[in-house]
Design a protein around this motif. Structure first.
Motif, mmCIF file in Angstrom:
data_model
loop_
_atom_site.group_PDB
_atom_site.id
_atom_site.type_symbol
_atom_site.label_atom_id
_atom_site.label_comp_id
_atom_site.label_asym_id
_atom_site.label_seq_id
_atom_site.Cartn_x
_atom_site.Cartn_y
_atom_site.Cartn_z
ATOM 1 N N LYS A 181 -44.967 4.810 -15.511
ATOM 2 C CA LYS A 181 -43.551 4.662 -15.164
ATOM 3 C C LYS A 181 -42.895 3.576 -16.004
ATOM 4 O O LYS A 181 -41.759 3.725 -16.473
ATOM 5 N N LYS A 182 -43.613 2.487 -16.220
ATOM 6 C CA LYS A 182 -43.083 1.389 -17.036
ATOM 7 C C LYS A 182 -42.879 1.838 -18.480
ATOM 8 O O LYS A 182 -41.868 1.520 -19.112
ATOM 9 N N LEU A 183 -43.836 2.584 -19.025
ATOM 10 C CA LEU A 183 -43.706 3.080 -20.393
ATOM 11 C C LEU A 183 -42.556 4.070 -20.520
ATOM 12 O O LEU A 183 -41.878 4.108 -21.551
ATOM 13 N N ALA A 184 -42.332 4.848 -19.495
ATOM 14 C CA ALA A 184 -41.206 5.784 -19.521
ATOM 15 C C ALA A 184 -39.894 5.029 -19.675
ATOM 16 O O ALA A 184 -38.960 5.508 -20.332
ATOM 17 N N GLY A 185 -39.811 3.835 -19.080
ATOM 18 C CA GLY A 185 -38.623 3.007 -19.243
ATOM 19 C C GLY A 185 -38.427 2.519 -20.662
ATOM 20 O O GLY A 185 -37.321 2.128 -21.041
ATOM 21 N N LEU A 186 -39.501 2.533 -21.461
ATOM 22 C CA LEU A 186 -39.426 2.171 -22.876
ATOM 23 C C LEU A 186 -39.330 3.411 -23.763
ATOM 24 O O LEU A 186 -39.432 3.301 -24.991
ATOM 25 N N ASN A 187 -39.162 4.569 -23.135
ATOM 26 C CA ASN A 187 -39.086 5.858 -23.843
ATOM 27 C C ASN A 187 -40.398 6.227 -24.522
ATOM 28 O O ASN A 187 -40.409 6.955 -25.523
ATOM 29 N N VAL A 188 -41.509 5.708 -23.991
ATOM 30 C CA VAL A 188 -42.838 6.077 -24.481
ATOM 31 C C VAL A 188 -43.446 7.054 -23.491
ATOM 32 O O VAL A 188 -43.763 6.677 -22.353
ATOM 33 N N PRO A 189 -43.610 8.315 -23.867
ATOM 34 C CA PRO A 189 -44.119 9.322 -22.930
ATOM 35 C C PRO A 189 -45.634 9.243 -22.776
ATOM 36 O O PRO A 189 -46.386 9.522 -23.707
ATOM 37 N N ALA A 190 -46.095 8.839 -21.604
ATOM 38 C CA ALA A 190 -47.543 8.726 -21.372
ATOM 39 C C ALA A 190 -47.822 8.999 -19.905
ATOM 40 O O ALA A 190 -47.360 8.269 -19.024
ATOM 41 N N ILE A 309 -40.667 -9.641 -22.801
ATOM 42 C CA ILE A 309 -39.549 -10.536 -23.124
ATOM 43 C C ILE A 309 -38.725 -9.989 -24.279
ATOM 44 O O ILE A 309 -37.862 -10.672 -24.807
ATOM 45 N N GLY A 310 -38.998 -8.743 -24.680
ATOM 46 C CA GLY A 310 -38.297 -8.141 -25.811
ATOM 47 C C GLY A 310 -36.884 -7.697 -25.444
ATOM 48 O O GLY A 310 -36.555 -7.516 -24.270
ATOM 49 N N PRO A 311 -36.047 -7.504 -26.451
ATOM 50 C CA PRO A 311 -34.680 -7.032 -26.215
ATOM 51 C C PRO A 311 -34.670 -5.594 -25.712
ATOM 52 O O PRO A 311 -35.568 -4.804 -26.031
ATOM 53 N N GLU A 312 -33.682 -5.272 -24.924
ATOM 54 C CA GLU A 312 -33.553 -3.903 -24.436
ATOM 55 C C GLU A 312 -33.292 -2.958 -25.608
ATOM 56 O O GLU A 312 -32.625 -3.307 -26.573
ATOM 57 N N HIS A 313 -33.811 -1.755 -25.480
ATOM 58 C CA HIS A 313 -33.602 -0.695 -26.471
ATOM 59 C C HIS A 313 -34.169 -1.056 -27.855
ATOM 60 O O HIS A 313 -33.695 -0.552 -28.873
ATOM 61 N N CYS A 377 -47.651 -5.560 -7.858
ATOM 62 C CA CYS A 377 -46.593 -6.384 -8.460
ATOM 63 C C CYS A 377 -45.606 -5.520 -9.243
ATOM 64 O O CYS A 377 -44.400 -5.787 -9.248
ATOM 65 N N ILE A 378 -46.115 -4.506 -9.905
ATOM 66 C CA ILE A 378 -45.239 -3.614 -10.663
ATOM 67 C C ILE A 378 -44.449 -2.722 -9.716
ATOM 68 O O ILE A 378 -43.231 -2.564 -9.849
ATOM 69 N N GLU A 379 -45.133 -2.140 -8.750
ATOM 70 C CA GLU A 379 -44.516 -1.194 -7.824
ATOM 71 C C GLU A 379 -43.374 -1.832 -7.034
ATOM 72 O O GLU A 379 -42.327 -1.207 -6.807
ATOM 73 N N GLN A 380 -43.542 -3.075 -6.624
ATOM 74 C CA GLN A 380 -42.546 -3.739 -5.798
ATOM 75 C C GLN A 380 -41.469 -4.449 -6.612
ATOM 76 O O GLN A 380 -40.599 -5.123 -6.054
ATOM 77 N N GLY A 381 -41.521 -4.303 -7.944
ATOM 78 C CA GLY A 381 -40.488 -4.887 -8.800
ATOM 79 C C GLY A 381 -40.637 -6.370 -9.053
ATOM 80 O O GLY A 381 -39.774 -6.992 -9.684
ATOM 81 N N GLN A 382 -41.729 -6.961 -8.570
ATOM 82 C CA GLN A 382 -41.898 -8.407 -8.726
ATOM 83 C C GLN A 382 -42.168 -8.794 -10.177
ATOM 84 O O GLN A 382 -41.680 -9.831 -10.646
ATOM 85 N N LEU A 383 -42.917 -7.979 -10.904
ATOM 86 C CA LEU A 383 -43.177 -8.270 -12.305
ATOM 87 C C LEU A 383 -41.873 -8.234 -13.103
ATOM 88 O O LEU A 383 -41.632 -9.104 -13.946
ATOM 89 N N ARG A 384 -41.032 -7.238 -12.840
ATOM 90 C CA ARG A 384 -39.758 -7.131 -13.564
ATOM 91 C C ARG A 384 -38.877 -8.352 -13.313
ATOM 92 O O ARG A 384 -38.333 -8.931 -14.255
ATOM 93 N N ARG A 385 -38.772 -8.783 -12.063
ATOM 94 C CA ARG A 385 -37.936 -9.956 -11.749
ATOM 95 C C ARG A 385 -38.527 -11.227 -12.344
ATOM 96 O O ARG A 385 -37.804 -12.103 -12.821
ATOM 97 N N HIS A 386 -39.853 -11.321 -12.320
ATOM 98 C CA HIS A 386 -40.530 -12.477 -12.921
ATOM 99 C C HIS A 386 -40.243 -12.537 -14.419
ATOM 100 O O HIS A 386 -39.942 -13.611 -14.961
ATOM 101 N N ALA A 387 -40.319 -11.400 -15.087
ATOM 102 C CA ALA A 387 -40.053 -11.352 -16.528
ATOM 103 C C ALA A 387 -38.609 -11.733 -16.828
ATOM 104 O O ALA A 387 -38.329 -12.414 -17.824
ATOM 105 N N GLU A 388 -37.689 -11.330 -15.985
ATOM 106 C CA GLU A 388 -36.278 -11.692 -16.184
ATOM 107 C C GLU A 388 -36.096 -13.200 -16.071
ATOM 108 O O GLU A 388 -35.341 -13.802 -16.852
#
Length: 482
Positions: A181-190, A309-313, A377-388
């Protein structure tokens, strides 16, 4: 400081200081020691004291003298151990002044020892912030959600189930689903079935190399680049083909020439926030790299360690290629938990079984408990908020560090981005690094980021650990003296 009242002579103190740094890998094989005159000025001793100290280092087999070039740290191997003090005293060697002035044949540069970089980065030289570190400070990574996730996993019957069996060879299914699911957000199909978990991103790179390569195979690497990867591939018997890395991507003309002459099997790239420059790959360069890969039949490994920590898109080869000729590698040591050692590789279905066989031969399986905790951590969005939060804090740190660096007279060789800055100091950073060690600071000189050591004026700084004005003040003082 060297003390005249010490029970040891100034010569013994000076040689002992260099010897300890060499054995602690704070001075890497191939590193150049200060000239006799420079060292005498730095340490406040006579040139004869320095010559005598260097003679002792030569006798111990820790350094070598190269004609008209000076003294360099030697590569020590198990078959060539450093002599004991008594052996060193009996050793017959030419004096330092003789070998340094023409009695020693010139030798090729010593390849970089990546373990020197690793040991140095994690060696607790002093309590001061360390500019050469390759990671975020521990206090930046502190959180409450990671311990909570571990407690949730270990507080159930799952703990016993996980502990009494090896687990899924591919890795925890919940984590692989989260990664897909995380890779799909980066447009990487896996799909989850295309993902294999590993003991960190470095292990993932090793699995790929051992699966796709054989000793003697040519591999294209970016230069400057990651010293650990250079050394790892060299230890496997691969032939490195360094490709200069620019703001938009690799030097495509050099790549094309390598393809014609050597038919490389693999190209390893950091597309997003390249280490050490911070460059990001442009769409045009990515397209041409994939054209070369298809034309000359080689795979591309995309190390996406800094994706959090990379830029979006940001442009990724794996997204454009759809994992046809590309493999995606990443991990969580940089952003979340260095000691959890959780990484992964995503690949085309035709490669998955081969990659899995290599993993089974090296580690059997990976720690399912930590993988399941990470999945939470990934499922509950905690990793995403931590990275932000990390990105926001890093942006502020980068702004302060850049300002201090420029006030100290540095020039940025690449536009500041990500965790690292690629800085031109105007002085020999190998020599500067040794002088800064005396002040309790560990630097990362530019020579560390080349397949073969090339002393120069560049160094990599960590924006998270270079906000200290005291460091830049000491840096300026030492640069003025050089």
């Amino acid at each position: 400081m060297l003390m005249k009242t010490s029970s040891q002579s100034l010569t013994e103190q000076l040689s002992g200081r260099f010897a300890q740094r060499i054995r602690d890998r704070l001075l890497a094989p191939g590193a150049r020691l200060p000239s006799v005159r420079q060292c005498a000025q730095q340490q406040g001793v006579s040139p004869s004291t320095v010559v005598a100290a260097y003679d002792q280092l030569l006798a111990q087999g820790l350094v070598e003298a190269r004609k008209n070039r000076g003294f360099f740290v030697r590569e020590l191997t198990p078959r060539e151990p450093a002599p004991t003090a008594s052996q060193a005293g009996r050793a017959r060697v030419q004096p330092a002044w003789a070998t340094a002035t023409g009695f020693d044949a010139m030798r090729p540069p010593t390849p970089i020892d990546a373990t020197a970089l690793i040991r140095g980065m994690f060696h607790k030289l002093s309590p001061k912030p360390q500019p050469g570190m390759g990671v975020f400070p521990p206090e930046w990574l502190e959180s409450t959600f990671m311990p909570a996730a571990v407690r949730k996993v270990t507080g159930t019957r799952v703990l016993q189930e996980f502990s009494l069996q090896y687990g899924e060879p591919m890795g925890d299914l919940a984590l692989r689903r989260g990664l897909a699911k995380k890779l799909a957000g980066l447009n990487v199909p896996a799909a989850p079935e295309q993902i294999i978990t590993t003991v960190g991103a470095t292990h993932a790179l090793d699995i790929v190399s051992r699966t796709l390569l054989r000793p003697g195979d040519p591999v294209m690497v970016e230069e400057p680049g990651w010293a650990v990867e250079f050394a790892r591939l060299t230890s496997l018997g691969m032939r490195l083909l360094p490709v200069p890395r620019g703001p938009d991507g690799p030097d495509l003309d050099v790549m094309a020439k390598y393809c014609e002459a050597h038919r490389p099997k693999l190209y390893i790239s950091v597309s997003v926030l390249h280490n050490p420059t911070g460059y990001c790959l442009s769409p045009g360069a990515a397209h041409r790299v994939l054209q070369l890969a298809n034309r000359y039949d080689f795979h591309v490994v995309e190390d996406d360690t800094y994706s959090h920590i990379g830029p979006e898109h940001a442009t990724r080869l794996c997204a454009l290629d759809g994992l046809q000729r590309t493999l995606h590698v990443s991990g969580f040591a940089k952003i979340l938990a260095p000691n959890w050692r959780v990484g992964f590789v995503a690949a085309h279905p035709s490669l998955v079984e081969r990659l899995l066989d290599t993993k089974l031969l090296s580690t059997l399986t990976t720690p399912a408990l930590l993988e399941r905790a990470l999945a939470l951590c990934i499922e509950q969005g905690q990793l995403r908020r931590h990275a932000e939060r990390i990105r926001t804090r890093l942006d502020a740190a980068r702004s302060r560090s850049v300002k201090l660096a420029m006030q100290a007279g540095c020039r940025f060789a690449a536009e500041p981005a990500g965790l690292f800055g690629w800085v031109d100091t105007g002085v020999d950073t190998d020599a500067l690094a040794q002088r800064m060690l005396d002040e309790g600071y560990l630097l990362a000189p530019g020579a560390l980021f080349h397949a073969e050591r090339k002393p120069g004026t560049l160094m990599r700084i960590n924006f998270a650990t270079t906000q200290d004005a005291a460091f830049w003040k000491k840096y300026s003082e030492l640069v003025r003296r050089m």
